[in-house]
Design an enzyme around this catalytic site. Structure first.
Site, PDB file in Angstrom:
ATOM      1  N   GLU A 196       0.929  -1.162   0.103  1.00  0.00           N
ATOM      2  CA  GLU A 196      -0.053   0.007  -0.096  1.00  0.00           C
ATOM      3  C   GLU A 196       1.114   1.083  -0.070  1.00  0.00           C
ATOM      4  OE1 GLU A 196      -3.353  -0.090   2.706  1.00  0.00           O
ATOM      5  OE2 GLU A 196      -4.096  -1.786   2.038  1.00  0.00           O
ATOM      6  N   GLU A 319      -5.183  -8.370  -0.649  1.00  0.00           N
ATOM      7  CA  GLU A 319      -5.925  -7.934   0.355  1.00  0.00           C
ATOM      8  C   GLU A 319      -7.414  -7.841  -0.031  1.00  0.00           C
ATOM      9  OE1 GLU A 319      -4.753  -5.136   3.234  1.00  0.00           O
ATOM     10  OE2 GLU A 319      -2.742  -5.634   3.006  1.00  0.00           O
TER      11      GLU A 319
END
Length: 516
Positions: A196, A319
């Protein structure tokens, strides 16, 4: 057996043959046009240093009274083996970009204690490090996906970690690994550069990240037979810029680009919605929002197609899952939530989407494996319970490394409630590695069953045999007091005298069957 379970089981065993209902949904499987192989890693898992996801939930230490093998709980490992976990991602997540691997090697009693600043501000003892993680995946028979630290780490740190894990030389780092108990190199299937990067991994732009990635990737050297596939940290939700930039800039050694998307009933991070006790408006809002995964995959795939028309790069949804408000009385930073029938239906809907895009989607990792978000297992000290999501994974095992087959649905009505409208039935089919034909059906409507007429051109269908997962209430879940409140039940259906077969799919249900 309680009355509700008896009723559900009786419903599951019903089969409809003969003439199709007038309003039957038509489902056609085209076995003559096989598609992409459904990579087993689409059923990957995720274990982050977060809450009790690892410590207590899985790792209790070798001196614990809870039965364990070198510190890993035997009951949890055994249950995970039963769903054929193909891959585990570790150590994060946001935690990965503050994790320094040298803190987690050597004698455990001498490892430094740090603060887990991302998740609850609790002590991180570093008891689970590189050697312990690989012991876990080897016990599971799974592959290892290691996430490197780009946020607070460096190219040198990641390069040295790769050398430590994979070198078969007599270098200082390879010998340190041997000193710490591992002679032969570890098998690192995948290694990601950061996580991320657009947010907790550094608040970077895709252009800036791509420059850093190319630098780091240059130094991730390993013997050819031990070299991991390298993964780039991509975007989330509606942001396709990461897929556009990275697919253009990162082509040489990159296996794929990650993507994250979480399903939130309300669509708002503040006030996400409860995991239990929800009304039908949050059932359908959850389904509608999880189905947006299809659009996200289509848009990111289209962006990647511009630069990678041969689809050499994978889109890796490493995810995903449901995210609700934490359970009352628990640490907000531990992200513990209950897991219900709704979560199992969400999982199955996503599986069907991933199958349909198996040419580009080659890995996914649900968040997370134990005690965190949409988990497979919930534990409390020595107790363990399996969740409805666990059972969805168990039912879909035949789809691992199966060959996807085109499915066409006609006369598929919409399920409507409030402002949302979604297709009632979701379906997926594949030719399993065992040669059998498998079919998955999901009924998103919590109020009524659906008739599905099955048609396979060129093939006579005699019967269907498999399992169904459903329950009386939308939020049915297993607890330590009632661990079997919801679990799969046998499901069979047979063709009628006219050779036709119609399946009655119960309300709010997941079915996986072998077609015979």
């Amino acid at each position: 057996m309680n009355p509700i379970k008896r009723g559900v089981l009786a419903l599951c065993l019903l089969a409809s043959g003969g003439a199709f209902a007038a309003d039957a949904i038509s489902l056609t499987i085209d076995t003559a046009k096989p598609g992409a192989v459904i990579n087993k890693d689409i059923y990957g898992q995720f274990a982050e240093h977060l809450g009790t996801g690892i410590y207590e939930g899985m790792w209790v230490g070798p001196k614990s009274k809870i039965p364990n093998t070198r510190g890993w709980r035997n009951d949890v490992v055994g249950a995970l083996k039963d769903i054929h976990v193909p891959l585990v991602r570790w150590p994060g997540g946001c935690f990965a970009d503050e994790y320094h691997w040298k803190d987690g090697v050597g004698p455990r009693e001498k490892r430094p204690v740090k603060v887990n600043t991302n998740w609850g501000g609790v002590d991180e003892p570093n008891a689970v490090g590189t050697h312990e993680f690989f012991d876990l995946v080897e016990q599971l028979g799974a592959d290892a996906y290691v996430n490197g630290n780009l946020g607070t780490g460096s190219a040198q740190e990641m390069s040295e970690w790769i050398e430590y894990m994979t070198s078969d030389s007599k270098s200082t780092l390879a010998n340190l690994r041997r000193k710490n108990g591992r002679d032969k190199p570890f098998k690192v299937a995948y290694f990601a550069v950061g996580n991320e990067a657009w947010g907790c991994g550094g608040n970077m732009s895709p252009q800036y990240y791509s420059d850093l990635y190319r630098q780091v990737e240059t130094f991730l050297r390993a013997p050819k037979q031990y070299r991991p596939k390298i993964i780039a940290s991509g975007g989330n939700d509606n942001d396709v810029a990461w897929s556009e930039v990275l697919s253009k800039e990162l082509k040489k050694q990159t296996y794929g680009i990650s993507f994250h998307y979480y399903t939130i009933p309300t669509g708002k991070w503040e006030g996400k919605g409860a995991s239990t006790g929800f009304a039908e408006n949050e059932w359908i809002s959850t389904m509608a929002r999880t189905l947006r995964m299809e659009d996200h995959i289509r848009r990111n795939s289209a962006a990647m197609d511009k630069n990678d028309p041969e689809k050499k790069l994978g889109l890796l949804v490493d995810e995903w899952g449901t995210w609700y408000d934490v359970e009352k009385g628990t640490n907000p930073g531990f992200l513990f939530q209950q897991n219900t029938l709704r979560d199992a239906v969400v999982a199955a809907l996503n599986f069907n989407i991933f199958h349909a895009h198996a040419d580009r989607v080659r890995m996914t990792n649900i968040a997370q494996m134990v005690n965190v978000l949409q988990s497979m297992i919930i534990t409390d000290k020595d107790k363990m319970v399996l969740t409805p999501t666990y059972y969805a994974y168990q039912m879909y095992v035949p789809f691992q490394n199966a060959t996807s087959l085109p499915v066409t649905l006609q006369n598929n009505p919409d399920y409507t409630a409030g402002e949302f409208k979604i297709p009632e039935i979701s379906a997926s089919a594949a030719r399993g590695a065992d040669g059998k034909l498998y079919l998955a059906l999901v009924n998103t409507n919590p109020n009524k069953e659906a008739d599905v007429a099955l048609n396979i051109p060129g093939q006579t269908v005699r019967s269907l045999k498999g399992n169904v997962l459903t329950a009386a209430a939308m939020d049915t879940h297993n607890t330590f007091q009632a661990p079997n409140a919801i679990k799969p039940a046998p499901f069979t259906a047979a063709a009628g005298a006219d050779g036709k077969l119609s399946v009655k799919v119960p309300a709010k249900a997941v079915i996986v069957v072998a077609v015979e």
